[in-house]
Design a protein around this motif. Sequence first.
Motif, mmCIF file in Angstrom:
data_model
loop_
_atom_site.group_PDB
_atom_site.id
_atom_site.type_symbol
_atom_site.label_atom_id
_atom_site.label_comp_id
_atom_site.label_asym_id
_atom_site.label_seq_id
_atom_site.Cartn_x
_atom_site.Cartn_y
_atom_site.Cartn_z
ATOM 1 N N THR A 111 0.849 -1.195 0.000
ATOM 2 C CA THR A 111 0.000 0.000 0.000
ATOM 3 C C THR A 111 0.880 1.239 0.000
ATOM 4 O O THR A 111 1.827 1.345 0.787
ATOM 5 N N ARG A 112 0.567 2.161 -0.894
ATOM 6 C CA ARG A 112 1.319 3.413 -0.934
ATOM 7 C C ARG A 112 0.747 4.372 0.102
ATOM 8 O O ARG A 112 -0.459 4.471 0.287
ATOM 9 N N ILE A 113 1.639 5.112 0.761
ATOM 10 C CA ILE A 113 1.239 6.123 1.743
ATOM 11 C C ILE A 113 1.406 7.491 1.079
ATOM 12 O O ILE A 113 2.523 7.883 0.726
ATOM 13 N N SER B 62 5.404 3.824 1.524
ATOM 14 C CA SER B 62 4.666 2.576 1.289
ATOM 15 C C SER B 62 4.821 1.665 2.498
ATOM 16 O O SER B 62 5.715 1.850 3.328
ATOM 17 N N TYR B 63 3.945 0.672 2.591
ATOM 18 C CA TYR B 63 4.097 -0.369 3.603
ATOM 19 C C TYR B 63 3.567 -1.684 3.047
ATOM 20 O O TYR B 63 2.761 -1.714 2.117
ATOM 21 N N ARG B 64 4.085 -2.801 3.631
ATOM 22 C CA ARG B 64 3.680 -4.137 3.211
ATOM 23 C C ARG B 64 3.045 -4.838 4.399
ATOM 24 O O ARG B 64 3.610 -4.872 5.495
ATOM 25 N N GLU B 65 1.837 -5.366 4.167
ATOM 26 C CA GLU B 65 1.080 -6.027 5.238
ATOM 27 C C GLU B 65 0.895 -7.514 4.931
ATOM 28 O O GLU B 65 0.753 -7.904 3.767
ATOM 29 N N GLU B 66 0.877 -8.295 5.988
ATOM 30 C CA GLU B 66 0.476 -9.694 5.857
ATOM 31 C C GLU B 66 -1.003 -9.791 6.216
ATOM 32 O O GLU B 66 -1.444 -9.250 7.237
ATOM 33 N N PRO C 73 6.622 8.378 4.114
ATOM 34 C CA PRO C 73 6.575 9.370 3.033
ATOM 35 C C PRO C 73 7.389 10.604 3.398
ATOM 36 O O PRO C 73 7.607 10.900 4.573
ATOM 37 N N LYS C 74 7.801 11.339 2.380
ATOM 38 C CA LYS C 74 8.519 12.601 2.582
ATOM 39 C C LYS C 74 7.566 13.742 2.255
ATOM 40 O O LYS C 74 7.122 13.870 1.115
ATOM 41 N N PRO C 75 7.204 14.556 3.246
ATOM 42 C CA PRO C 75 6.246 15.641 2.985
ATOM 43 C C PRO C 75 6.749 16.601 1.913
ATOM 44 O O PRO C 75 7.959 16.754 1.701
ATOM 45 N N GLY C 76 5.792 17.241 1.233
ATOM 46 C CA GLY C 76 6.154 18.228 0.226
ATOM 47 C C GLY C 76 6.739 19.475 0.855
ATOM 48 O O GLY C 76 6.621 19.717 2.061
ATOM 49 N N GLN C 77 7.384 20.267 0.036
ATOM 50 C CA GLN C 77 7.946 21.534 0.514
ATOM 51 C C GLN C 77 6.828 22.575 0.655
ATOM 52 O O GLN C 77 5.818 22.527 -0.037
ATOM 53 N N GLY C 78 7.040 23.496 1.572
ATOM 54 C CA GLY C 78 6.041 24.512 1.832
ATOM 55 C C GLY C 78 6.328 25.801 1.084
ATOM 56 O O GLY C 78 7.428 26.021 0.574
ATOM 57 N N LYS D 165 9.394 32.443 -0.617
ATOM 58 C CA LYS D 165 10.319 31.361 -0.268
ATOM 59 C C LYS D 165 9.648 30.010 -0.458
ATOM 60 O O LYS D 165 8.429 29.874 -0.293
ATOM 61 N N ILE D 166 10.463 29.023 -0.778
ATOM 62 C CA ILE D 166 10.068 27.611 -0.699
ATOM 63 C C ILE D 166 10.875 27.012 0.438
ATOM 64 O O ILE D 166 12.098 27.156 0.482
ATOM 65 N N ILE D 167 10.177 26.369 1.381
ATOM 66 C CA ILE D 167 10.860 25.856 2.568
ATOM 67 C C ILE D 167 10.734 24.337 2.658
ATOM 68 O O ILE D 167 9.767 23.748 2.169
ATOM 69 N N ASN D 168 11.723 23.716 3.284
ATOM 70 C CA ASN D 168 11.701 22.279 3.531
ATOM 71 C C ASN D 168 10.832 21.972 4.741
ATOM 72 O O ASN D 168 10.413 22.870 5.485
ATOM 73 N N ASP D 169 10.621 20.673 4.965
ATOM 74 C CA ASP D 169 9.773 20.247 6.075
ATOM 75 C C ASP D 169 10.340 20.667 7.424
ATOM 76 O O ASP D 169 9.604 20.868 8.384
ATOM 77 N N ASP D 170 11.651 20.820 7.510
ATOM 78 C CA ASP D 170 12.269 21.220 8.773
ATOM 79 C C ASP D 170 12.329 22.742 8.943
ATOM 80 O O ASP D 170 12.885 23.239 9.920
ATOM 81 N N GLY D 171 11.774 23.474 7.988
ATOM 82 C CA GLY D 171 11.735 24.925 8.094
ATOM 83 C C GLY D 171 12.883 25.634 7.400
ATOM 84 O O GLY D 171 12.864 26.871 7.277
ATOM 85 N N SER D 172 13.872 24.890 6.932
ATOM 86 C CA SER D 172 14.991 25.519 6.231
ATOM 87 C C SER D 172 14.543 26.015 4.858
ATOM 88 O O SER D 172 13.610 25.484 4.263
#
Length: 602
Positions: free
Chosen positions: A51-53, A207-211, A227-232, A472-479
């Motif tokens: 399953t994709r996240i 993604s994750y894999r389930e039994e 997942p890696k969040p999008g830039q802000g 500005k375009i910022i990363n998830d950590d605010g940089s």
Amino acid sequence: MLNKKYAYRLEFMLVASALIIFFLIGRMFYLQIIRGSYYSRQAEGNRTRYTRIAAPRGIIYDCNGEELANNKPGFNVSLARRNDGYRDETLERLAVLTKVPVDKIRETIKLHGGSAEPIRIVRNAPPAMVAQVEENLRYLPDVMIEVQPVRNYPNKELAVHALGYVGEVSEYEISQGVYTDLKAGDIIGKFGLESYYDAYLRGTDGSYREEVDVNGRVIQIMDKVDPKPGQGLILTIDAKLQRITEQAVDRQLKSIGARGCAVVVLDPNNGEVKALVSRPGFDPNWFVNGISEKNWHYLTTDSFHPMTDKAITGEYPPGSTFKIVTGSAALEEKKVTPDELIYDSGRHWLVDMRNAGGEALGWINFKRALSASDNVYFYEMGNRLGIKALDKYAADFGLGKKTGIDLHGEAAGLIATPEYKKKVFGEEWYLGDTFNTAIGQGFTLATPLQIAEMMSAVATDGKRYKPHLVSKIINDDGSVAKRFDPQEEGSLPVSEQTLKLVQEGLQAVTEEGGTASSLKNLPVEVAGKTGTAENPHGPEHGWFVAYAPARRPSLVVVCIVEQGSYGSVSAVPIVKSILEYAFTTPGVKKAGVLPGKNAKKR
């Protein structure tokens, strides 16, 4: 003989047994060696599912850090992927619980047939529906509840035409190669900044894999990639000023019975858009879960086009705001001196073209003509200049071409030329056409954003900056990942002396005797210009453009009210409310330069 007969039978049985054994061995070799990896994957697929996240989209902030677009957790009712189809009773029961017709569920399954991940039947399902589905999961093999981030616009309509909205990528967009890396059902930006900066905002899915057991129930999660969040995005828009602007627009439209309007508020010193309004509007949250038939009908049938961003795509005759161009050209080309008196009898002596309302102002100079928005005076300026000079200066002031703002769909407007008239209408150019052009009527068309850029260039002594919405375009950590510095696009080919005369005339517009004298009591001096644009489909459109403070400009405001009649009546009150807030509210950070810092006196 008998022994020989039995011997033949025995030989036949031995040969047959040997053939059967060889066949079974060969079949085992084929299944286990040649096709072993395939069936191993099939068996694994029946026991596990991938399953994709979905990655959370980047958050959009105003210039002060207020969230204008964010994400909230949502629940999707989905079907786990199956290669051998789904039971009819499962789909029928699911249709009852979700109130989605079986035919539509089958259509969704078919649309997502090539995907290896769950098929989303209902996105962001309401809590009651989620509870009902969970209670019946034991009767719903292959049905699952997913938790996914859902786009959210907490202020609803606020700045909708700038922010835009999101929706599912269409099969057509994928087939045309627009989004080659996406699958049907993925969420993308469809409009506004959400679309323009989609590649930054979208992020990277995990993604994750389930039994699972034979009924599709999860036994354990085997592995997971987050997942890696999008830039802000950090916008130039000031949410507080945007609210005040929208409230002023809605209040004025209601009072005069109009419905269409566009407002642009710019910082002339760097091109930052501080507010952008188009009316009527809509709630972008409508699109997040699939828009209802009622809302879609409103958006597609309303004659004032709620989904059109009138600030950048609306093309209108600029009306008397164009007299800024005509006046600058006439002064710069020495076709008139600031003190020359021209007699206004109410009509021009060469062509029977008159002032609005039949006014006659007598002997007037440039400053008086601009402040009173006299037509006859500017007819004569058009007569002296000619259409080629008017067209040249219109282009120099930024008309007839896109500003390059970071939004899709911007219109270029139109500069009136004899060639255009000949090509479109098959007619020759007359002096009356030049007169109309000189006062911003006829064939000339401009967007509110183009007029704002024009007014900004006048306010800053000729400097032109590219309008933009993202700082500005910022990363998830605010940089900070990317910074957008002001882009100066050159200067007006107009002398400082000419610009000073134009600025004095614009300031006189808001003084006693000017067409916007109601602004004379504001705590700062304002320079402005009213305008009325002809409209063949109904009442005229009303313009008002202004900048303030007049001697230290930090804000440019452009407003047009569709079918609002005279700009002094329809548009001036809106601009006045905006300027009152910007320059009288304690603690409000003013746009642009601050007193005593980078401010040029004049």
